[in-house]
Scaffold this active site. Sequence first.
Site, PDB file in Angstrom:
ATOM      1  N   ASP A  75    -103.976  49.843  59.175  1.00 36.58           N
ATOM      2  CA  ASP A  75    -103.778  50.917  58.147  1.00 36.58           C
ATOM      3  C   ASP A  75    -104.725  52.003  58.443  1.00 36.58           C
ATOM      4  O   ASP A  75    -104.822  53.329  58.412  1.00 36.58           O
ATOM      5  CB  ASP A  75    -103.834  50.073  56.668  1.00 36.58           C
ATOM      6  CG  ASP A  75    -103.409  51.156  55.488  1.00 36.58           C
ATOM      7  OD1 ASP A  75    -103.058  52.257  56.032  1.00 36.58           O
ATOM      8  OD2 ASP A  75    -103.788  50.500  54.571  1.00 36.58           O
ATOM      9  N   ASP A 108    -104.322  55.803  60.544  1.00 32.55           N
ATOM     10  CA  ASP A 108    -104.528  57.121  59.690  1.00 32.55           C
ATOM     11  C   ASP A 108    -105.780  57.838  60.690  1.00 32.55           C
ATOM     12  O   ASP A 108    -105.716  59.074  60.869  1.00 32.55           O
ATOM     13  CB  ASP A 108    -105.309  56.979  58.374  1.00 32.55           C
ATOM     14  CG  ASP A 108    -104.139  57.049  57.430  1.00 32.55           C
ATOM     15  OD1 ASP A 108    -102.813  56.619  57.971  1.00 32.55           O
ATOM     16  OD2 ASP A 108    -104.144  57.028  56.380  1.00 32.55           O
ATOM     17  N   LYS A 149    -111.956  41.698  64.609  1.00 33.92           N
ATOM     18  CA  LYS A 149    -113.521  41.509  64.089  1.00 33.92           C
ATOM     19  C   LYS A 149    -113.813  40.067  64.092  1.00 33.92           C
ATOM     20  O   LYS A 149    -114.108  39.285  63.428  1.00 33.92           O
ATOM     21  CB  LYS A 149    -113.349  41.754  62.434  1.00 33.92           C
ATOM     22  CG  LYS A 149    -114.781  41.885  62.034  1.00 33.92           C
ATOM     23  CD  LYS A 149    -115.517  43.134  62.550  1.00 33.92           C
ATOM     24  CE  LYS A 149    -117.071  43.310  61.867  1.00 33.92           C
ATOM     25  NZ  LYS A 149    -117.849  44.133  62.731  1.00 33.92           N
ATOM     26  N   ASP A 202    -114.925  48.003  64.320  1.00 28.45           N
ATOM     27  CA  ASP A 202    -115.967  48.925  64.000  1.00 28.45           C
ATOM     28  C   ASP A 202    -116.276  49.920  65.161  1.00 28.45           C
ATOM     29  O   ASP A 202    -116.185  51.108  65.309  1.00 28.45           O
ATOM     30  CB  ASP A 202    -117.494  48.409  63.664  1.00 28.45           C
ATOM     31  CG  ASP A 202    -117.673  46.973  64.155  1.00 28.45           C
ATOM     32  OD1 ASP A 202    -116.870  46.489  65.172  1.00 28.45           O
ATOM     33  OD2 ASP A 202    -118.764  46.404  64.019  1.00 28.45           O
ATOM     34  N   TYR A 246    -103.242  42.141  52.635  1.00 26.35           N
ATOM     35  CA  TYR A 246    -102.455  42.679  51.634  1.00 26.35           C
ATOM     36  C   TYR A 246    -101.314  41.896  51.157  1.00 26.35           C
ATOM     37  O   TYR A 246    -100.926  42.326  49.825  1.00 26.35           O
ATOM     38  CB  TYR A 246    -101.634  44.015  52.472  1.00 26.35           C
ATOM     39  CG  TYR A 246    -102.623  45.265  52.790  1.00 26.35           C
ATOM     40  CD1 TYR A 246    -104.055  45.132  52.660  1.00 26.35           C
ATOM     41  CD2 TYR A 246    -102.146  46.215  53.264  1.00 26.35           C
ATOM     42  CE1 TYR A 246    -104.791  46.228  53.111  1.00 26.35           C
ATOM     43  CE2 TYR A 246    -102.870  47.508  53.680  1.00 26.35           C
ATOM     44  CZ  TYR A 246    -104.185  47.287  53.676  1.00 26.35           C
ATOM     45  OH  TYR A 246    -105.006  48.364  54.022  1.00 26.35           O
TER      46      TYR A 246
END
Length: 373
Positions: free
Chosen positions: A261, A265, A205, A237, A155
């Site tokens: 992020d 959620d 990852k 994943d 980001y």
Amino acid sequence: MNRRAQASQPRSAKRIARILILPGDGIGPEVAEQGVRVLDAAAKGAGIELAFEEGLIGGASIDANGSPITDDVIERARSARAVFLGAVGGPKWDGLPFAQRPERGLLRIRKELGLFANLRPATVFSALADASTLRPEVVTGIDLLVVRELTGGLYFGEPRGDALVGGLRESRNTMVYNEVEIARIARVAFEAARLRRKELTHVHKANVLEVSQLWVTVVEEVAKDYSDVILHHQLVDSMAMLLLREPRNYDVIVTSNLFGDILSDEAAMITGSLGMLPSASLGEGGVGLYEPVHGSAPDIAGKDAANPLAAILSAAMLLEHSLAAPEPAARIRAAVGSVLDDGHRTIDLVGDSGLASVGCAAMGELVLQRLGK
Ligand code: NAD
């Protein structure tokens, strides 16, 4: 973090901590008021004296000062022990250019305070197990803490932006972390794990990303200082699937900005109720910022219909992380659990249960009453 320094003060010493309250917009002021009432009462009960002061952020600050946060508020935040925030935003300010919108106030204060660690617990109170879209037997007892890196990674990485390359529109973002950024968030997560089930899952990852390989290496290095905490590494994943299949297997999860992020959620939604989710953002400066995860809910603002429990649970996090006071924090959580066990619900939690609902102020009052017991 200044927790150790505070914790080492003699128990008899009178502690007066200054808390800056930024109520914000929409339901922000309504839920912040209940959060502050509960915070003050729980702190007093533990012999901690708090001095509260207020400031403007978001649309309220735009209306009064022409900008979503002022330098003065930033300075007051820097010198406070902690910042307690409601929520920002609303349709009134939606038409403003991006750089002048209410949310910019929030982004600026996070950046100015160097808040690199975002802590988002996802807990299912037993009385609310049927609020989740997952089966109650899967969610009952969930008690997760997602520790997300907040100021680095994809980001913020450079280079970024659009370009015309060979006549084609192209766009890029850069995922970049250095070892210091990884080590400091890993330490926050290990410290949190130490206070809980002593299990930490690092999500990455590393099978395709060099950045994730560095995360694995550095997290392993930091782990040497925390031999009492069991460390697992999990690909992002498969973590996304495992969180839905067996969420109770996990306790503290640490990960980068992007993965955090998304996973925070997902974890939040497993609990089923936005009005219940608190958060803390911590940094090296020692000032923490505490806020409910939800937004300003303009559709219910001013109607005494908001659920104040996310704000109240954020107050518990403030006691724990900025005031080194886990006992009153636990008392707040127990009071919330007791109110819910007795069947009290704000409108967002009623669903098709057939239960009557209480307003925002009444819910705050119920928690206060339970705290007194
Ligand atoms: P929202 O979280 O404000 O609301 C989503 C839905 O959940 C609404 O139906 C709302 O009524 C309900 N809800 C949210 N909190 C609740 C509570 N405590 N009790 C009962 N119901 C609750 O998200 P949104 O509608 O996407 O955004 C509204 C505004 O809030 C926008 O301006 C957005 O930019 C802003 N926002 C701010 C923050 C923040 O301050 N941290 C976070 C998200 C959104």
